[in-house]
Scaffold this active site. Structure first.
Site, PDB file in Angstrom:
ATOM      1  N   TYR A  61       2.181  12.286 -18.818  1.00  0.00           N
ATOM      2  CA  TYR A  61       3.619  12.344 -19.062  1.00  0.00           C
ATOM      3  C   TYR A  61       3.949  12.304 -20.558  1.00  0.00           C
ATOM      4  O   TYR A  61       5.037  12.683 -20.963  1.00  0.00           O
ATOM      5  CB  TYR A  61       4.315  11.160 -18.400  1.00  0.00           C
ATOM      6  CG  TYR A  61       4.619  11.311 -16.930  1.00  0.00           C
ATOM      7  CD1 TYR A  61       3.954  12.243 -16.126  1.00  0.00           C
ATOM      8  CD2 TYR A  61       5.566  10.502 -16.324  1.00  0.00           C
ATOM      9  CE1 TYR A  61       4.232  12.364 -14.778  1.00  0.00           C
ATOM     10  CE2 TYR A  61       5.864  10.616 -14.977  1.00  0.00           C
ATOM     11  CZ  TYR A  61       5.195  11.545 -14.201  1.00  0.00           C
ATOM     12  OH  TYR A  61       5.487  11.644 -12.866  1.00  0.00           O
ATOM     13  N   CYS A 105       0.519   1.579 -24.381  1.00  0.00           N
ATOM     14  CA  CYS A 105       0.088   2.492 -23.319  1.00  0.00           C
ATOM     15  C   CYS A 105      -0.875   1.723 -22.433  1.00  0.00           C
ATOM     16  O   CYS A 105      -1.757   1.011 -22.931  1.00  0.00           O
ATOM     17  CB  CYS A 105      -0.590   3.734 -23.889  1.00  0.00           C
ATOM     18  SG  CYS A 105      -1.289   4.835 -22.629  1.00  0.00           S
ATOM     19  N   ASP A 115       2.980   4.735 -11.885  1.00  0.00           N
ATOM     20  CA  ASP A 115       2.485   5.188 -13.182  1.00  0.00           C
ATOM     21  C   ASP A 115       2.210   6.677 -13.084  1.00  0.00           C
ATOM     22  O   ASP A 115       1.961   7.209 -11.990  1.00  0.00           O
ATOM     23  CB  ASP A 115       1.221   4.435 -13.586  1.00  0.00           C
ATOM     24  CG  ASP A 115       0.745   4.824 -14.985  1.00  0.00           C
ATOM     25  OD1 ASP A 115       1.593   5.068 -15.857  1.00  0.00           O
ATOM     26  OD2 ASP A 115      -0.474   4.895 -15.200  1.00  0.00           O
ATOM     27  N   SER A 116       2.224   7.341 -14.220  1.00  0.00           N
ATOM     28  CA  SER A 116       1.901   8.757 -14.228  1.00  0.00           C
ATOM     29  C   SER A 116       0.434   9.002 -13.889  1.00  0.00           C
ATOM     30  O   SER A 116       0.065  10.115 -13.526  1.00  0.00           O
ATOM     31  CB  SER A 116       2.213   9.360 -15.602  1.00  0.00           C
ATOM     32  OG  SER A 116       1.468   8.697 -16.612  1.00  0.00           O
ATOM     33  N   GLU A 158      -9.622   8.622 -19.708  1.00  0.00           N
ATOM     34  CA  GLU A 158      -9.705   9.296 -18.413  1.00  0.00           C
ATOM     35  C   GLU A 158     -10.952  10.171 -18.285  1.00  0.00           C
ATOM     36  O   GLU A 158     -11.368  10.485 -17.173  1.00  0.00           O
ATOM     37  CB  GLU A 158      -8.435  10.102 -18.171  1.00  0.00           C
ATOM     38  CG  GLU A 158      -7.208   9.214 -18.058  1.00  0.00           C
ATOM     39  CD  GLU A 158      -6.087   9.831 -17.267  1.00  0.00           C
ATOM     40  OE1 GLU A 158      -6.129  11.049 -17.017  1.00  0.00           O
ATOM     41  OE2 GLU A 158      -5.161   9.080 -16.874  1.00  0.00           O
ATOM     42  N   HIS A 198      -3.329   2.601 -20.713  1.00  0.00           N
ATOM     43  CA  HIS A 198      -4.740   2.985 -20.766  1.00  0.00           C
ATOM     44  C   HIS A 198      -5.495   2.220 -21.858  1.00  0.00           C
ATOM     45  O   HIS A 198      -6.719   2.066 -21.779  1.00  0.00           O
ATOM     46  CB  HIS A 198      -4.888   4.478 -21.070  1.00  0.00           C
ATOM     47  CG  HIS A 198      -4.634   5.382 -19.910  1.00  0.00           C
ATOM     48  ND1 HIS A 198      -3.389   5.547 -19.356  1.00  0.00           N
ATOM     49  CD2 HIS A 198      -5.471   6.189 -19.202  1.00  0.00           C
ATOM     50  CE1 HIS A 198      -3.462   6.418 -18.363  1.00  0.00           C
ATOM     51  NE2 HIS A 198      -4.711   6.820 -18.251  1.00  0.00           N
ATOM     52  N   CYS A 231       4.509   2.327 -16.650  1.00  0.00           N
ATOM     53  CA  CYS A 231       4.194   3.460 -17.510  1.00  0.00           C
ATOM     54  C   CYS A 231       5.151   3.399 -18.688  1.00  0.00           C
ATOM     55  O   CYS A 231       6.371   3.370 -18.496  1.00  0.00           O
ATOM     56  CB  CYS A 231       4.374   4.766 -16.731  1.00  0.00           C
ATOM     57  SG  CYS A 231       4.239   6.275 -17.727  1.00  0.00           S
ATOM     58  N   ASN A 232       4.613   3.356 -19.895  1.00  0.00           N
ATOM     59  CA  ASN A 232       5.479   3.259 -21.061  1.00  0.00           C
ATOM     60  C   ASN A 232       6.335   4.500 -21.247  1.00  0.00           C
ATOM     61  O   ASN A 232       7.503   4.415 -21.607  1.00  0.00           O
ATOM     62  CB  ASN A 232       4.626   3.019 -22.310  1.00  0.00           C
ATOM     63  CG  ASN A 232       4.141   1.596 -22.418  1.00  0.00           C
ATOM     64  OD1 ASN A 232       4.844   0.722 -22.911  1.00  0.00           O
ATOM     65  ND2 ASN A 232       2.933   1.336 -21.946  1.00  0.00           N
TER      66      ASN A 232
END
Length: 278
Positions: free
Chosen positions: A43, A194, A11-12, A160, A196, A74-75
């Site tokens: 990203y 996503c 994942d990014s 984040e 997250h 990661c989408n």
């Protein structure tokens, strides 16, 4: 001598940990390496060319670590890099039998059983929405479905920066949900495109209309991987089964470990690695 052929998960940043956790819960016996390119995240705002280059570097690192199988959790990477890696890079690689899979296709495959109105909403990063990957994949399987996407550039920073449960988060979450459902009031299934976004679940449920299905990627990606390995014993036979997990990041290991506790509810040991220039 024990084999060391783990499943690679990339994942990014941190969000792919939500995918990883569901996979490991369903398939606890395998070994895993999780790689987060945190130093170069996010990203979602980067071009196709940059996302492809960064993702290719990450896949190569996981291959070098012995992974015969890598999941792009990661989408954005799945939307902007997966197809080129599969069609152009893998056939000419040192071991063309290795595989790289994304998370958009298995997400889309599950939607046919959920929507009664055949109207789907997708919340994602700017990169994922602008790529139209969900619309294109859904059209292949369900041509009668209507797909409306909404880019939410502030949602990842909210997570984040640990602001996902703050009062300030309400504004950005309500703003994008109101806009999406104003564009198409018939939406009855909402895809969190996503990794997250599951941490924003409480706020999303607070502001989305009643009766709408909220669709999470983690469980369906895990089920899809399990099904893939059952259908491809030539791949599952290559995987080592010691139940181990390694975590790598291109950023500070201490910072990654602290943030990972949000997603995994536990601390982890992390190695810092380099993938390439920023």
């Amino acid at each position: 001598m024990n084999r060391n052929y783990p499943i690679g998960i990339f994942d990014s940043g941190y969000g792919g940990l939500t995918i990883f956790e569901h996979i490991r819960r369903l398939l606890p016996g395998y070994d895993y390496i999780y790689l987060g390119d945190n130093a170069r995240a996010p990203y979602g705002i980067r071009s196709f060319e940059i996302v492809y280059r960064f993702t290719r570097q990450a896949v190569k690192r996981l291959f070098d670590e012995g992974c015969p199988f890598v999941i792009l959790a990661c989408n954005t990477a799945s939307a902007k890099a997966l197809r080129t890696i599969q069609q152009c890079d893998l056939p000419v690689s040192a071991d063309p039998s290795r595989r790289v899979l994304g998370i958009i296709r298995p997400t889309v495959e599950m939607l046919g059983t959920l929507s009664k109105t055949q109207h789907i909403g997708v919340m994602g990063t700017t990169g994922t929405i602008s790529s139209q990957s969900y619309s294109l994949e859904i059209a292949k399987l369900y041509p009668d479905m209507t797909v409306t996407g909404e880019a939410c550039p502030m949602w990842v920073p909210l997570v984040e920066n640990r602001e996902y449960d703050s009062d300030g988060a309400d504004y950005f979450i309500r703003k994008h949900l109101d806009h999406l459902f104003a564009m198409d009031p018939q939406i009855d299934t909402l895809v969190l495109g996503c990794t997250h976004y599951p941490l924003l679940e409480a706020k999303i449920r607070k502001y989305m209309p009643e009766g709408v299905n909220l669709f999470f990627q983690g469980p369906c990606v895990a089920e899809s991987l399990n099904d893939y390995l059952l259908r491809h014993p030539e791949m599952s036979s290559r995987l080592s089964e010691n139940g181990s997990c390694r975590f790598m990041t291109t950023e500070s290991g201490e910072k990654f470990s602290e943030a990972a506790s949000l997603f995994l509810k536990r601390s982890v040991d992390v190695e810092q690695v380099a993938l390439g220039d920023k």
